[in-house]
Design a protein around this motif. Structure first.
Motif, PDB file in Angstrom:
ATOM      1  N   PHE A  39      -7.385 -11.852  -2.652  1.00 47.40           N
ATOM      2  CA  PHE A  39      -6.061 -11.119  -2.645  1.00 47.40           C
ATOM      3  C   PHE A  39      -5.310 -11.522  -1.692  1.00 47.40           C
ATOM      4  N   GLY A  40      -3.777 -11.815  -2.119  1.00 45.76           N
ATOM      5  CA  GLY A  40      -2.734 -11.998  -1.016  1.00 45.76           C
ATOM      6  C   GLY A  40      -2.166 -13.326  -1.550  1.00 45.76           C
ATOM      7  N   ASP A  41      -1.509 -13.628  -0.501  1.00 49.23           N
ATOM      8  CA  ASP A  41      -0.321 -14.652  -0.394  1.00 49.23           C
ATOM      9  C   ASP A  41      -1.299 -15.995  -0.527  1.00 49.23           C
ATOM     10  N   ALA A  86       2.467  -2.091   2.853  1.00 50.96           N
ATOM     11  CA  ALA A  86       2.079  -0.457   2.929  1.00 50.96           C
ATOM     12  C   ALA A  86       0.817  -0.529   3.805  1.00 50.96           C
ATOM     13  N   PRO A  87       0.651   0.757   4.255  1.00 48.53           N
ATOM     14  CA  PRO A  87      -0.606   1.117   4.800  1.00 48.53           C
ATOM     15  C   PRO A  87      -1.898   1.465   4.425  1.00 48.53           C
ATOM     16  N   GLU A  88      -1.767   1.440   3.002  1.00 51.42           N
ATOM     17  CA  GLU A  88      -2.849   1.747   2.191  1.00 51.42           C
ATOM     18  C   GLU A  88      -3.048   0.947   0.925  1.00 51.42           C
ATOM     19  N   SER A  89      -4.293   0.738   0.434  1.00 53.03           N
ATOM     20  CA  SER A  89      -4.650  -0.118  -0.732  1.00 53.03           C
ATOM     21  C   SER A  89      -5.261   1.072  -1.797  1.00 53.03           C
ATOM     22  N   LEU A  90      -4.489   1.402  -2.702  1.00 54.20           N
ATOM     23  CA  LEU A  90      -5.182   2.329  -3.341  1.00 54.20           C
ATOM     24  C   LEU A  90      -5.871   1.885  -4.713  1.00 54.20           C
ATOM     25  N   HIS A  91      -5.173   1.175  -5.482  1.00 51.34           N
ATOM     26  CA  HIS A  91      -5.675   0.417  -6.604  1.00 51.34           C
ATOM     27  C   HIS A  91      -5.026  -0.897  -6.856  1.00 51.34           C
ATOM     28  N   ASP A  94      -0.797  -0.895  -7.348  1.00 51.56           N
ATOM     29  CA  ASP A  94      -0.135   0.107  -6.716  1.00 51.56           C
ATOM     30  C   ASP A  94       0.935  -0.704  -6.005  1.00 51.56           C
ATOM     31  N   GLY A  95       1.061  -2.022  -6.228  1.00 52.50           N
ATOM     32  CA  GLY A  95       2.512  -2.615  -5.707  1.00 52.50           C
ATOM     33  C   GLY A  95       2.341  -3.297  -4.203  1.00 52.50           C
TER      34      GLY A  95
END
Length: 216
Positions: A39-41, A86-91, A94-95
């Motif tokens: 996940f990520g860039d 953002a400081p949270e990874s929810l699902h 989540d953007g």
């Protein structure tokens, strides 16, 4: 011949893991229960390498360190250091976006009792080899825990004895790649205070400093 992919969502190379995921899918029909993609860039210069998906975390959500305890501290710290939006990874939807950062695991499938066999780490190492080969110049890898550290060393074709794992240890793997070690941000490590939030933050502050120095 086409180059091998750095991830295969349909990989069944490890029979024990494949069977385990099939059994879990029957128990938890809504869970991902497949290999978990990085996940990520895709062009990031910071690669974070964890151990494997968590049962009710990445194995459920399909995104590394999302939905479990370990992800709470990781994404907080990534955000503090400017690597996450953002400081949270929810699902998965989540953007959240990672900035110059990518997260992967040494083993892409959930192992029973969160303990992969050596042969499974070795089999999955081919994916990590290609992930490391794709890193741009002046990159930093953060290995979360001893298994991830050893997987990175193996993938780079280096000798384990010359690069012992230790929290905060730095290993210059080449002119273009530096490896930083951290204790894993697991529930056990954080609750026993083997790894404190400040200790973990310092690792990623160091990664940020190294990347910024390379840019100057």
């Amino acid at each position: 011949m086409a180059e091998p992919a750095s991830f295969d969502p349909d990989c069944t190379a490890c029979p024990r893991l494949t069977e385990f995921l099939q059994e879990l899918k029957l128990q938890y029909p809504g869970y991902h229960c497949r290999p978990v993609a990085p996940f990520g860039d895709p062009g990031a210069r910071l690669l974070v390498v964890g151990l494997a998906p968590g049962m009710h975390g990445a194995n459920a959500t399909g995104r590394p360190f999302t939905g479990d305890h370990a992800g709470i501290l990781l994404y907080q710290v990534l955000h503090q250091c400017g690597f996450a939006s953002a400081p949270e990874s929810l699902h998965r939807d989540d953007g959240l976006q990672l900035v110059n950062c990518r997260i992967t695991n040494a083993v892409k499938c959930l192992p029973p009792r969160n303990k992969p066999l050596g042969v499974e780490v070795k089999t999955c190492n081919a994916f990590l080899v290609r992930e490391l080969q794709a890193l741009p110049r002046d990159s930093v890898v953060v290995a979360l825990g001893g298994i991830a550290h050893r997987a990175v060393i193996t993938a780079l074709g280096a000798k384990q004895v010359q690069h012992p794992f230790g929290h905060g240890a730095e290993h210059k793997m080449s002119d273009d790649l530096l490896l930083l070690d951290s204790y894993h941000c697991s529930r056990y490590n954080t609750q026993t205070r083997r790894l404190t939030p400040d200790m973990f933050l310092q690792i990623f502050q160091r990664a940020r400093k190294l990347l910024d120095q390379a840019d100057s």
